[in-house]
Design an enzyme around this catalytic site. Structure first.
Site, PDB file in Angstrom:
ATOM      1  N   SER A 197       0.855  -1.187   0.000  1.00  0.00           N
ATOM      2  CA  SER A 197       0.000   0.000   0.000  1.00  0.00           C
ATOM      3  C   SER A 197       0.889   1.234   0.000  1.00  0.00           C
ATOM      4  O   SER A 197       2.057   1.170   0.403  1.00  0.00           O
ATOM      5  CB  SER A 197      -0.893   0.000   1.252  1.00  0.00           C
ATOM      6  OG  SER A 197      -1.526   1.253   1.432  1.00  0.00           O
ATOM      7  N   TYR A 210      -2.186  -0.812  10.782  1.00  0.00           N
ATOM      8  CA  TYR A 210      -2.175  -1.042   9.338  1.00  0.00           C
ATOM      9  C   TYR A 210      -0.885  -0.506   8.715  1.00  0.00           C
ATOM     10  O   TYR A 210      -0.228  -1.197   7.922  1.00  0.00           O
ATOM     11  CB  TYR A 210      -3.388  -0.388   8.698  1.00  0.00           C
ATOM     12  CG  TYR A 210      -3.548  -0.714   7.230  1.00  0.00           C
ATOM     13  CD1 TYR A 210      -4.159  -1.890   6.822  1.00  0.00           C
ATOM     14  CD2 TYR A 210      -3.095   0.168   6.244  1.00  0.00           C
ATOM     15  CE1 TYR A 210      -4.308  -2.195   5.473  1.00  0.00           C
ATOM     16  CE2 TYR A 210      -3.232  -0.126   4.898  1.00  0.00           C
ATOM     17  CZ  TYR A 210      -3.847  -1.306   4.515  1.00  0.00           C
ATOM     18  OH  TYR A 210      -3.979  -1.601   3.170  1.00  0.00           O
TER      19      TYR A 210
END
Length: 341
Positions: A197, A210
């Site tokens: 990501s 995350y």
């Protein structure tokens, strides 16, 4: 070699690497074939994983689909089988109409295999990997795509959810790679894809678990790539995929500054996967989508931290996850009230 001479050789190689990188931007390299190769995708039951499965199916790869959700995984498999049937029909028609002057592909005769697997559990990964080797064969393309998000501020996030995020988003890459890399090393052939990501390159507030998991998997991928280069296993390729916010519903509610959002909207999943597939099939080491993410990463590397904070606040990126977290919290409260907790 004399160190001065070696320095100039290295300088030339570095400059040549810039030339080759620029050439790749200007001239699209030819895509390699994955026809008939076994491609394993984790988190294949939905989102990007499902789209990766469909793209590899269209290129005649033999699919192995892993997901913790059996039903959604089977739904993806059904879509893949539909693509295979279309390919078989097209092949049969081409063979029947062929005049011998064109190279006609043989009927694809491909299958898709599904496995229910919790990649956050090491033993489950190793046992399922052994089943794949026995029932399908050795994996040539490994797409580590599975991911989760807790959606809580750090001090409100239960420890078990933090552990879950780290296990699925980061640790699972270790287990799957350890399961399938040995054979790739033996034959010096394979491709390992890490779906990370943009939040593995720069962070934001409110999703510490995350961001940590994605930073961790980016580090894992880069170290693995260096290890393969050091071992001179150039037949094993690696691709790191770092997309900006993708409109899959995973971060529903996330918002940057409204005046900026039209210029940097959430990515369409189809676009994101097609860009990633182009990178994978041309052996591109890394792909950031959109390309603006390269500049953001570079600016973060050279700017003082307070300057980064100012830039984040201008873009509305400093608290972009807060609406998403608030929605998650409200949904949790509603479920607890519904269940009488």
């Amino acid at each position: 070699m004399n160190i001065v001479v070696e320095f100039f050789v290295v300088t030339f190689k570095v400059l040549w690497a810039f030339v080759l990188a620029a050439a790749r931007w200007l001239v699209r390299p030819k895509e390699k074939s994955v026809a008939g190769q076994v491609c394993l995708i984790t988190g294949a039951g939905s989102g990007l994983g499902r789209l990766f499965a469909l793209e590899f199916a269209r290129r005649r790869a033999q699919l192995v689909l892993w997901d913790i959700n059996t039903q959604s995984n089977e739904e993806t498999a059904g879509m893949v089988r539909h693509i295979y049937r279309d390919l078989e029909a097209a092949d049969a028609a081409a063979l029947q109409a062929g005049n011998g002057e064109e190279e006609i592909l043989p009927p694809c005769n491909l299958q898709v295999f599904t496995y229910t697997c919790d990649v956050g559990k090491r033993e489950n990964v190793y046992l399922t990997a052994e089943r794949v080797r026995k029932e399908v064969g050795e994996v040539s393309v490994l797409v580590n795509n599975a991911g989760v998000v807790s959606g809580h501020h750090l001090l409100e996030c239960p420890d078990e959810l933090i552990e879950r995020t780290m296990m699925v988003n980061c640790h699972a890459h270790f287990w799957t790679t350890k399961a399938f890399l040995p054979t790739m090393l033996e034959i010096n052939h394979g491709h390992i894809v890490t779906v990370a990501s943009s939040l593995g390159l720069f962070s934001t507030a409110g999703v510490e678990d995350y961001c940590a998991s994605k930073f961790g998997v980016v580090g894992f991928h880069e170290s693995l790539s260096h290890e393969l280069k050091a071992a001179e296993k150039d037949g094993i390729k690696t691709t790191l995929v770092c997309p900006y916010l993708v409109d899959t519903g995973m971060f529903r509610g996330c918002r940057i500054r409204k005046e900026i959002e039209p210029f940097l909207p959430p990515l369409k999943p189809d676009y994101c996967v097609k860009q990633a597939m182009r990178a994978i099939l041309t052996d591109q080491p890394m792909i950031c989508t959109p390309r603006l993410m390269y500049m953001v990463t570079f600016m973060k590397s050279i700017l003082p931290f307070e300057a980064v904070v100012c830039m984040y606040r201008f873009l509305g990126a400093d608290k972009c996850m807060y609406p998403f977290i608030a929605q998650r919290k409200q949904a949790t409260n509603n479920n607890e009230a519904k269940n009488g907790i």
